[in-house]
Design a protein around this motif. Structure first.
Motif, PDB file in Angstrom:
ATOM      1  N   SER A 128       0.888  -1.190  -0.013  1.00 45.00           N
ATOM      2  CA  SER A 128      -0.082  -0.033  -0.050  1.00 45.00           C
ATOM      3  C   SER A 128       0.704   1.251  -0.064  1.00 45.00           C
ATOM      4  O   SER A 128       0.333   2.420  -0.223  1.00 45.00           O
ATOM      5  CB  SER A 128      -0.944  -0.028   1.235  1.00 45.00           C
ATOM      6  N   LEU A 129       2.160   1.100   0.413  1.00 48.37           N
ATOM      7  CA  LEU A 129       2.857   2.335   0.075  1.00 48.37           C
ATOM      8  C   LEU A 129       3.301   2.675  -1.413  1.00 48.37           C
ATOM      9  O   LEU A 129       3.855   3.951  -1.431  1.00 48.37           O
ATOM     10  CB  LEU A 129       4.109   2.117   0.857  1.00 48.37           C
ATOM     11  N   GLY A 130       2.858   1.750  -2.179  1.00 44.99           N
ATOM     12  CA  GLY A 130       3.318   2.035  -3.751  1.00 44.99           C
ATOM     13  C   GLY A 130       4.728   2.108  -4.048  1.00 44.99           C
ATOM     14  O   GLY A 130       5.064   2.716  -5.083  1.00 44.99           O
ATOM     15  N   ALA A 131       5.578   1.516  -3.040  1.00 49.23           N
ATOM     16  CA  ALA A 131       6.838   1.711  -3.293  1.00 49.23           C
ATOM     17  C   ALA A 131       7.457   0.254  -3.835  1.00 49.23           C
ATOM     18  O   ALA A 131       6.926  -0.759  -3.826  1.00 49.23           O
ATOM     19  CB  ALA A 131       7.613   1.934  -2.093  1.00 49.23           C
ATOM     20  N   THR A 132       8.784   0.252  -4.312  1.00 49.26           N
ATOM     21  CA  THR A 132       9.499  -0.887  -4.769  1.00 49.26           C
ATOM     22  C   THR A 132      10.066  -1.593  -3.872  1.00 49.26           C
ATOM     23  O   THR A 132      11.298  -1.361  -3.643  1.00 49.26           O
ATOM     24  CB  THR A 132      10.330  -0.314  -5.951  1.00 49.26           C
ATOM     25  N   MET A 133       9.563  -2.430  -2.844  1.00 49.36           N
ATOM     26  CA  MET A 133       9.878  -2.992  -1.839  1.00 49.36           C
ATOM     27  C   MET A 133      10.326  -4.550  -2.160  1.00 49.36           C
ATOM     28  O   MET A 133       9.485  -5.079  -2.968  1.00 49.36           O
ATOM     29  CB  MET A 133       9.188  -3.060  -0.661  1.00 49.36           C
ATOM     30  N   THR A 134      11.402  -5.102  -1.722  1.00 45.89           N
ATOM     31  CA  THR A 134      11.892  -6.620  -1.873  1.00 45.89           C
ATOM     32  C   THR A 134      11.423  -7.675  -0.850  1.00 45.89           C
ATOM     33  O   THR A 134      11.757  -8.721  -1.122  1.00 45.89           O
ATOM     34  CB  THR A 134      13.222  -6.523  -2.190  1.00 45.89           C
ATOM     35  N   GLY A 135      11.071  -6.999   0.527  1.00 48.03           N
ATOM     36  CA  GLY A 135      10.867  -7.972   1.438  1.00 48.03           C
ATOM     37  C   GLY A 135       9.362  -8.561   1.306  1.00 48.03           C
ATOM     38  O   GLY A 135       8.418  -7.724   1.474  1.00 48.03           O
ATOM     39  N   SER A 136       8.878  -9.601   1.614  1.00 43.01           N
ATOM     40  CA  SER A 136       7.546 -10.284   1.600  1.00 43.01           C
ATOM     41  C   SER A 136       6.771  -9.672   2.736  1.00 43.01           C
ATOM     42  O   SER A 136       5.628  -9.467   2.451  1.00 43.01           O
ATOM     43  CB  SER A 136       7.541 -11.633   1.434  1.00 43.01           C
TER      44      SER A 136
END
Length: 124
Positions: free
Chosen positions: A100-108
């Motif tokens: 929901s942050l709209g970001a490109t994160m890699t942690g599940s």
């Protein structure tokens, strides 16, 4: 509540291609950063690829870089994973996920919603 449904998995020979789709319902997908993860029995879910809300930024795991492409069609509420030059080690259940942050994160654990997964099997 956002629901995600993956499709497009199957059995393919090494060197072949598959295109996974993830269709969202319940909310507009355009607000979410979207990722793909994969998991094999007895192992943790691993990051594969991620795309930001506009589709202008993408990031890949080293193991798939140059072979997989993530994309999105916000008008269709759908995210894709094009997988080329598949290898037996790509065999896994593939999950799409939304943060929901709209970001490109890699942690599940940074993702709020996951689909039920689709099986990809690559034979040698």
């Amino acid at each position: 509540q956002l629901q995600l449904v993956e499709s497009g998995g199957g059995l393919v020979q090494a060197g072949g291609s598959l295109r996974l789709s993830c269709v969202a319902s319940g909310r507009t997908l355009s607000y979410y950063g979207m990722g793909w993860f994969r998991q094999t029995p007895g192992k943790e879910r691993k990051f594969v690829a991620v795309i930001n809300t506009s589709g202008g930024y993408k990031y890949y795991a080293d193991s798939v870089k140059g072979r997989f492409t993530i994309s999105r069609d916000n008008a269709r509420n759908t995210v894709y994973l094009q997988m080329n030059s598949l290898k037996p080690e790509d065999t896994a259940i593939y999950y799409c996920a939304a943060n929901s942050l709209g970001a490109t994160m890699t942690g599940s654990n940074q993702y709020d919603f996951f689909g039920q997964g689709t099986q990809v099997t690559v034979s040698s």
